[in-house]
Enzyme design. Structure first.
Site, PDB file in Angstrom:
ATOM      1  N   HIS A  83      16.989  97.820 144.377  1.00 58.13           N
ATOM      2  CA  HIS A  83      15.518  97.474 144.229  1.00 58.13           C
ATOM      3  C   HIS A  83      14.926  96.970 145.628  1.00 58.13           C
ATOM      4  O   HIS A  83      15.268  96.023 146.246  1.00 58.13           O
ATOM      5  CB  HIS A  83      14.966  96.234 143.412  1.00 58.13           C
ATOM      6  CG  HIS A  83      13.503  96.874 142.787  1.00 58.13           C
ATOM      7  ND1 HIS A  83      12.648  96.977 143.110  1.00 58.13           N
ATOM      8  CD2 HIS A  83      13.470  97.255 141.642  1.00 58.13           C
ATOM      9  CE1 HIS A  83      11.568  97.757 142.758  1.00 58.13           C
ATOM     10  NE2 HIS A  83      11.804  97.378 141.372  1.00 58.13           N
ATOM     11  N   TYR A 213       2.227  94.251 141.217  1.00 56.72           N
ATOM     12  CA  TYR A 213       1.982  93.463 141.562  1.00 56.72           C
ATOM     13  C   TYR A 213       0.048  93.489 141.327  1.00 56.72           C
ATOM     14  O   TYR A 213      -0.951  93.922 142.556  1.00 56.72           O
ATOM     15  CB  TYR A 213       2.119  92.196 142.475  1.00 56.72           C
ATOM     16  CG  TYR A 213       3.256  91.339 143.022  1.00 56.72           C
ATOM     17  CD1 TYR A 213       3.631  90.590 141.940  1.00 56.72           C
ATOM     18  CD2 TYR A 213       4.365  91.815 144.094  1.00 56.72           C
ATOM     19  CE1 TYR A 213       4.429  90.047 142.430  1.00 56.72           C
ATOM     20  CE2 TYR A 213       5.521  91.652 143.983  1.00 56.72           C
ATOM     21  CZ  TYR A 213       5.609  90.739 142.967  1.00 56.72           C
ATOM     22  OH  TYR A 213       6.799  89.826 143.214  1.00 56.72           O
ATOM     23  N   PRO A 305       7.895  80.939 139.046  1.00 57.80           N
ATOM     24  CA  PRO A 305       8.831  82.074 138.707  1.00 57.80           C
ATOM     25  C   PRO A 305       8.233  83.193 139.592  1.00 57.80           C
ATOM     26  O   PRO A 305       8.967  84.503 139.752  1.00 57.80           O
ATOM     27  CB  PRO A 305       8.995  82.636 137.357  1.00 57.80           C
ATOM     28  CG  PRO A 305       7.656  81.573 136.602  1.00 57.80           C
ATOM     29  CD  PRO A 305       7.756  80.764 137.692  1.00 57.80           C
ATOM     30  N   LYS A 309      13.323  83.371 142.545  1.00 59.66           N
ATOM     31  CA  LYS A 309      13.763  82.170 143.335  1.00 59.66           C
ATOM     32  C   LYS A 309      15.072  81.249 142.516  1.00 59.66           C
ATOM     33  O   LYS A 309      15.873  81.138 143.000  1.00 59.66           O
ATOM     34  CB  LYS A 309      12.975  81.456 144.479  1.00 59.66           C
ATOM     35  CG  LYS A 309      12.063  81.899 145.325  1.00 59.66           C
ATOM     36  CD  LYS A 309      12.942  82.324 146.251  1.00 59.66           C
ATOM     37  CE  LYS A 309      12.186  83.591 147.560  1.00 59.66           C
ATOM     38  NZ  LYS A 309      12.678  84.322 147.617  1.00 59.66           N
ATOM     39  N   TYR A 400      11.493  87.208 151.358  1.00 52.34           N
ATOM     40  CA  TYR A 400      11.310  87.977 149.727  1.00 52.34           C
ATOM     41  C   TYR A 400      12.917  88.289 149.180  1.00 52.34           C
ATOM     42  O   TYR A 400      12.776  87.712 147.727  1.00 52.34           O
ATOM     43  CB  TYR A 400      10.349  88.826 150.057  1.00 52.34           C
ATOM     44  CG  TYR A 400       9.574  89.856 148.232  1.00 52.34           C
ATOM     45  CD1 TYR A 400       9.373  88.661 147.294  1.00 52.34           C
ATOM     46  CD2 TYR A 400      10.295  90.648 148.736  1.00 52.34           C
ATOM     47  CE1 TYR A 400       8.763  89.485 145.459  1.00 52.34           C
ATOM     48  CE2 TYR A 400       9.884  91.461 146.420  1.00 52.34           C
ATOM     49  CZ  TYR A 400       9.862  90.681 145.624  1.00 52.34           C
ATOM     50  OH  TYR A 400       8.728  91.043 144.549  1.00 52.34           O
TER      51      TYR A 400
HETATM   52  P1  RFL Z   1      19.461  77.409 133.166  1.00 53.75           P
HETATM   53  O1  RFL Z   1      19.428  79.043 133.089  1.00 53.75           O
HETATM   54  O2  RFL Z   1      18.390  77.043 132.426  1.00 53.75           O
HETATM   55  O3  RFL Z   1      21.070  76.862 132.109  1.00 53.75           O
HETATM   56  C1  RFL Z   1      20.580  75.337 131.674  1.00 53.75           C
HETATM   57  C2  RFL Z   1      22.178  74.975 130.342  1.00 53.75           C
HETATM   58  O4  RFL Z   1      22.481  73.864 129.912  1.00 53.75           O
HETATM   59  C3  RFL Z   1      22.154  73.597 129.011  1.00 53.75           C
HETATM   60  N1  RFL Z   1      21.848  72.667 128.292  1.00 53.75           N
HETATM   61  C4  RFL Z   1      22.933  71.869 127.635  1.00 53.75           C
HETATM   62  N2  RFL Z   1      23.815  71.518 127.572  1.00 53.75           N
HETATM   63  C5  RFL Z   1      24.609  70.783 126.966  1.00 53.75           C
HETATM   64  N3  RFL Z   1      24.004  69.235 127.028  1.00 53.75           N
HETATM   65  C6  RFL Z   1      22.640  69.487 127.316  1.00 53.75           C
HETATM   66  N4  RFL Z   1      21.798  67.969 127.346  1.00 53.75           N
HETATM   67  C7  RFL Z   1      21.924  70.440 127.864  1.00 53.75           C
HETATM   68  N5  RFL Z   1      20.357  70.563 127.978  1.00 53.75           N
HETATM   69  C8  RFL Z   1      20.839  71.942 128.572  1.00 53.75           C
HETATM   70  C9  RFL Z   1      21.597  74.971 128.238  1.00 53.75           C
HETATM   71  O5  RFL Z   1      21.561  75.551 126.724  1.00 53.75           O
HETATM   72  C10 RFL Z   1      21.638  76.690 129.386  1.00 53.75           C
HETATM   73  O6  RFL Z   1      22.970  76.975 128.822  1.00 53.75           O
HETATM   74  O7  RFL Z   1      19.713  76.531 134.023  1.00 53.75           O
HETATM   75  P2  RFL Z   1      20.099  76.845 135.577  1.00 53.75           P
HETATM   76  O8  RFL Z   1      22.110  77.217 135.470  1.00 53.75           O
HETATM   77  O9  RFL Z   1      20.282  75.775 136.667  1.00 53.75           O
HETATM   78  O10 RFL Z   1      19.584  78.138 136.317  1.00 53.75           O
HETATM   79  C11 RFL Z   1      18.217  78.732 136.557  1.00 53.75           C
HETATM   80  C12 RFL Z   1      17.674  80.017 136.204  1.00 53.75           C
HETATM   81  O11 RFL Z   1      17.396  79.563 134.906  1.00 53.75           O
HETATM   82  C13 RFL Z   1      15.725  79.620 136.521  1.00 53.75           C
HETATM   83  O12 RFL Z   1      15.793  79.158 137.438  1.00 53.75           O
HETATM   84  C14 RFL Z   1      15.662  81.238 136.107  1.00 53.75           C
HETATM   85  O13 RFL Z   1      16.005  81.750 134.449  1.00 53.75           O
HETATM   86  C15 RFL Z   1      14.168  81.473 136.952  1.00 53.75           C
HETATM   87  N6  RFL Z   1      13.415  82.189 136.909  1.00 53.75           N
HETATM   88  C16 RFL Z   1      13.625  83.202 137.158  1.00 53.75           C
HETATM   89  N7  RFL Z   1      14.577  83.589 138.318  1.00 53.75           N
HETATM   90  C17 RFL Z   1      14.572  83.741 139.492  1.00 53.75           C
HETATM   91  O14 RFL Z   1      15.672  83.614 140.048  1.00 53.75           O
HETATM   92  N8  RFL Z   1      14.336  85.476 139.051  1.00 53.75           N
HETATM   93  C18 RFL Z   1      13.740  86.208 138.120  1.00 53.75           C
HETATM   94  O15 RFL Z   1      13.332  87.140 138.154  1.00 53.75           O
HETATM   95  C19 RFL Z   1      13.059  84.833 137.476  1.00 53.75           C
HETATM   96  N9  RFL Z   1      12.399  85.104 136.319  1.00 53.75           N
HETATM   97  C20 RFL Z   1      12.503  82.794 135.544  1.00 53.75           C
HETATM   98  C21 RFL Z   1      12.097  84.290 135.246  1.00 53.75           C
HETATM   99  C22 RFL Z   1      12.840  81.351 134.563  1.00 53.75           C
HETATM  100  C23 RFL Z   1      11.850  82.285 133.381  1.00 53.75           C
HETATM  101  N10 RFL Z   1      11.482  81.372 132.515  1.00 53.75           N
HETATM  102  C24 RFL Z   1      12.472  80.952 132.236  1.00 53.75           C
HETATM  103  C25 RFL Z   1      10.156  80.277 132.498  1.00 53.75           C
HETATM  104  C26 RFL Z   1      11.493  84.365 134.177  1.00 53.75           C
HETATM  105  C27 RFL Z   1      11.505  83.695 132.649  1.00 53.75           C
HETATM  106  C28 RFL Z   1      10.539  83.746 131.984  1.00 53.75           C
END
Ligand code: RFL
Length: 403
Positions: A83, A213, A305, A309, A400
């Protein structure tokens, strides 16, 4: 918990205990396993839940390179879509940037985060990795001493303990890693950007061949493809909005209005299957280490978001930590571990800066009327510069698509 209760699980130990099986924890676990390091991943949810948690989707070019060089890119290669175009719709017309032709020529790969997690989990289990599902870390203990451990609540609700040489907190911003930091051990920098988004996932094909956007007097609207039949939309909303306050009809009407479909063509409709309100907030912990406890991904810093990143930083930090832990455990060289925090913070702050810039680009400036109007004109001018200046476009493209 009493010592006799802990004794029941005294055999539970690993050189590295990874808490959390998101992108950070699973990239870390996979690389450690490949490097022959004894590790275990503790995950609160079950494997079905983590495979179905729809979140991010845009992987930066560097993330793809990391997955590739660690042999974790098979699913991405098969199903990911390149993309490279974003489209801005504003009160002054619309313009497109094809960032493959700008900056460093890097592109995104669209690969939904839950599919990435499923791929990473598959690799880890196939390679013999250990994941303890439905095991919730309660606290990281004695991180500043010679014998750190993680206390857990196991599947059956009983308490347990995992002993470790190092603990990697990959458990997000509400996880046990952050909670276990003693007061004063790290500094928390935070910022509330004062903006909220209603995040929507629609069972609808993308309506544009670009990230959209839309800047509108009623607020921002965003369009991001996830697959040929799933699209993520965002609508800026009032702080405190309840997701269920928005009916399907209201959502599609508002998207049509803000995305100016009367001028630029209709959106392809579909059922809205997920509504989440996201308050745009950022925080960064500094340093990302307390003794033998390391913070990775969202546990290290939360990023809005707006510039996509979060998942990319999580993967980058996980790779850096995996190599540093390997050096410490297999080569008795603690130097890279000592530099982990500093190395990651450079990337984190750069991503935060760009994300902050995007927030100011995409949202009307709040504030007292006169100052608000002034800042609003500055924002429009910034968009005109992005539309017309090749230098500005190169800078945008580099930040970006890069990390
Ligand atoms: P995660 O993915 O939240 O995984 C954490 C894991 O830890 C578990 N956990 C526990 N396990 C054991 N004991 C505990 N006490 C625990 N507490 C939690 C959870 O169940 C889970 O499996 O963290 P990680 O690995 O640091 O990854 C970070 C990303 O998930 C996050 O930054 C992104 O999703 C943010 N984000 C986006 N990032 C991008 O790079 N590109 C995007 O387009 C993008 N879109 C988004 C997003 C986040 C969103 N949310 C969550 C607001 C869109 C949305 C809607």
């Amino acid at each position: 918990m009493t010592e006799s209760q802990y004794a029941r699980t005294a055999q539970n130990s690993a050189d590295v205990v990874v808490v959390g099986a998101g992108p950070a924890g699973l990239v870390l676990g996979n690389i450690l396993l490949r490097n022959g390091i004894d590790c275990v991943v503790l995950e609160r949810a079950d494997s079905v839940q983590i495979r179905n948690r729809a979140r991010a989707g845009f992987l930066a070019a560097n993330t793809v390179r990391i997955l590739e060089r660690n042999g974790l890119d098979e699913g991405l290669r098969r199903r990911g879509q390149e993309h490279s175009v974003c489209e801005f719709r504003t009160e002054d017309g619309r313009f497109r940037l094809d960032y493959r032709r700008l900056g460093r020529g890097e592109v995104h790969t669209v690969h939904p985060q839950h599919e990435l997690v499923a791929d990473l989990l598959g690799h880890f289990l196939e390679a013999g990795g250990r994941v303890e599902f439905r095991t919730e870390a309660v606290a990281v203990c004695d991180a500043d001493g010679p014998a750190p451990s993680v206390t857990v609540r196991e599947q059956d609700g009983r308490p347990g303990r995992w002993r470790a040489r190092y603990v990697a907190a990959c458990d997000g911003r509400h996880g046990a890693g952050r909670r276990s930091l003693p007061p004063g051990a790290v500094r928390r920098h935070r910022r509330d950007h004062g903006v909220s988004w209603l995040g929507l996932l629609a069972e609808a094909p993308p309506s544009l061949d670009a990230v959209g956007y839309a800047l509108h007097p009623r607020g921002f609207a965003g369009h991001m493809a996830r697959s040929s039949d799933i699209t993520r939309y965002y609508l800026q909303c009032e702080r405190g909005t309840r997701p269920d306050a928005w009916s399907e009809e209201r959502i599609w009407d508002e998207l049509a209005l803000r995305m100016r479909t009367a001028e630029y063509g209709p959106l392809l409709p579909g059922r809205v299957v997920q509504r989440t309100v996201v308050d745009l907030r950022s925080d960064v912990l500094e340093p990302l280490r307390h003794g033998s406890l390391f913070l990775v991904g969202d546990a290290a810093g939360l990023i809005s978001p707006s510039a996509a990143k979060g998942a990319n930083l999580a993967v980058l930090e996980a790779e850096i930590l995996a190599h540093a832990l390997t050096d410490a455990l297999a080569r008795r060289d603690p130097g890279p571990l000592d530099r982990y925090s500093e190395r990651c913070l450079d990337h984190i702050w750069r991503a935060q800066e760009f994300s902050h810039w995007m927030i100011r680009l995409l949202h009307a400036a709040p504030g007292p009327e006169e100052a608000g109007h002034f800042r609003e004109r500055l924002r429009r001018s910034r968009l005109v510069s992005l539309r017309d200046s090749r230098t500005h476009q190169d800078w945008f493209a580099e930040n970006y698509a890069g990390i």
